[in-house]
Structures are given as C-alpha cells and as structure tokens.
Design a protein around this motif. Sequence first.
Motif: not given
Length: 432
Positions: A192-201, A244-256
């Motif tokens: 339930k990600v809505t904002y890139p800031e949640q990914v940064t968190a 959001m992918i950018d906000a993950a700073e290389g840690r995102a492995t998948g989009l489900h």
Amino acid sequence: MGQQEKVSTSLAGAVSEGISASLAPVDAELARRYPGDPGTRQPVHTVYVPGDAFDAGTLRSWGDQALAQLDEHAPDAVSFAAVLGLSDELAAPVYDRVRAKLEREPVEDLRVDFEDGYRPASSADEDETAARAARVIADAYRNGTAAPYMGIRMKCMEEAVRDRGIRTLDIFLTGLMEHGGLPDGLVLTLPKVTYPEQVTAMVRLLEAFEKTHGLDAGRLGFEIQIETSQSILAADGTAAVARMIDAAEGRATGLHYGTFDYSACLGVSAAYQASDHPAADHAKAVMQVAAAGTGVRVSDGSTNVLPVGSTAKVHDAWRLHYGLTRRALARAYYQGWDMHPGHIPTRYAAVFAFYREGFEQAAARLAAYARQSTGDIADEPATAKALAGYLLRGLDCGALDNGEVARHAGLTRADLEGYAAPRRGDLTTTAG
C-alpha cells in the motif's frame, strides 16, 4: 585486393571530446538508473500465508494439497490436458513436470503475511508470530527445506499502522540475525505505497538496521506493492511509481500489482476485480515501463476464485487461473501471486507450457544468431538477449533442462547467460 579507400574527416578530435564531456553526467545517470536486469532467478509466483497459519510444515503442506487435488480432479496427463486445452504433444511433458515440481519444490517464493491476511489477537501476539516466523525460516534455510525465496509482508507506512509494521519488521530481521544471519533468499514486501516518501522511509529504516548490525550497506532490499491509484498517477500528473523506484535508492527489487486493493481504489465492483480488467492492464503497463531497465522486476497480482468444491468447480477455477497466467506471461509479467494450494498446479502448467511450446524455435533462432547464419527471421542483439532470457527462465523454473536446450541451441547455460547479460549500449557481446 583493390586500392585502399582514402578515409577523411572534417571534425577535430576536440569536438568528440567536448561532446563526451558534456554527456558525462548523462552517462553516469544512465548507469545509475538503468543498470539492467540483475541476472538472478525470478520466481514464477509468490505465495502468501497469514502469519498465524505459517509453520515449518507449510511448504510441504501446500505441495501435498496440490498433489491431492491433481489426484482427485485430474489423475493423469490426458485428463489434466483436457481441462486446460493442452496439446497432445505438451500433455505428458507438462503434467509430469508439474507433479515433479510439486514433489521437489512446490513453492518458489513465500511471504509470511502480517498485513491484509493476518488478524492477531493482540500486539504481543504479533510480536510472537514475527519471532516465530524468523526462527522457522532460518531453520528452513539451514536444513535445506526452504523455498528459494522467503520473507514477510509487513504493514504499510501509513500512520495508523506504521509503528506496528516497523516493530514487526525489526523483530523478524533481528530474529534472523539471532538464528544465523540473513538468508540469501530473503525478500521483504512493503504494501500500500502511495507516496515516494514512504519508500524513502523504508530505505532509512533498513539503513538503520544495517548499521546496527554491521551489515554491508544495501544488503536489505524490498518489493513495492502497488495497490493505490496514487502510486500510478501522482497529483501532479507524473507516474509516481517511477519516482518510487528512484526513492528506493537501488534497494527496490520488485513492483507487485495488488489486484483487489487497486481495483477497489478505482471503484471497480467486486464482481469485476480481476487481473485482466482494463484498469489492471493500465496500472501494470505503467509499472512495466517505469521499471524497464532499472533491474526492478514486475509481478502480476492474483485471482480470488479458488479451486474448491466439486470437480466441475475446480476445473472452472483451474481454467480461469491457467488463462490469466498465460495472459500475463505473454505480456512479460513473469511472476504472479497465488492464494491457494490448488492454484499451484495450474501456475506451473501455464508456465511450463509457455516455455516448452516455444523453446525449440527460440533455441533455433539463438543458435542461428550465434552462428551468424541467416534464416527466415533476422534477429538483432536485443532479440538474442530476449531469446536467451526466455530459455534461462525456462531452465530456472524446471520447464526445460540443460540437456535439451544444449541439443537444440548448441549452447551451454553459461553461453545463454552471456547473451542475456549485456546492458544498455553493450549489445554486441557474444557468448563463448
């Protein structure tokens, strides 16, 4: 040999050097944002099990239940093929491989669910469940009974459940560290990600854990589950999922893709919430374009039509699931979510049929490309990369074996990896 042709230029070397210097920031940005596929195995599905239902016997139980369904509702290759519409040529190879897969490796990716599918009696109960999940998963990797990938789906970063989600993740990861360390197949899912800031968190949270335990920076990655309209189209009209992918700073492995939450968010009535709804197709197309070249994989969602009840009802549910899986594979969504043990036979049947029915042609095309010979299709390096990737995926899931691919393509797995590996701007690489 004839007279050597005179070669002349008009531009000074400084022109090329100046252009290269001006594009250096772009070169660096391309390398950072679009490193290409990581080349690791991608599971064909994710199974999620509520935290309070997960134990050491879960994986084997799912395999045994799936085999029992086959025994009851399709006890041989002919009957199974008749349900799914498999050709005579595919019937036995697919059925035999499905049964072997269910006996050997029934689940490729399992997520212990602490979100929608979990209803703890108390906060202390969730604490204990998270600690138990860590111990059971650590034991499974240690004794060789684990799925290739395992982990948890925590609660999201929204205010109402944020602290609970962070605590559950902390307990789970700390438990893994106490029971031998983080396994290579560990996967974490942020829903339930809505904002890139949640990914940064989430990034900051994982950084803090790594520093606390002296882990290498970037050791922990995570999947982003797309379940809200705002994750596809932000308020400013941009594709939020790309940010959001950018906000993950290389840690995102998948989009489900979350079939039911996303559909409900758009007001789709319950009877029409499905992975082939136009709203679902739009969301996944945006996800796919946003993720292309980044190394982040895209996963389809699930169906909530369960194969239970009479044989006729099971067959209807099997046909639906098989058709949705084949549809997803044709659209390059190589992974999906399964909600019931009865979904696994048709998941593997669809995947195995997809790779087996096309592998001889793919192998022949790649062999011709490797020999630089001509046929009825003129393939380019990018297509050779896709062909090699197709064969590798078939090998990884068990649809194909190394021997038959070698016989048809004349190439080893290492050769295939060589063709599949080139990144942006380097598609002229050839294998062995």
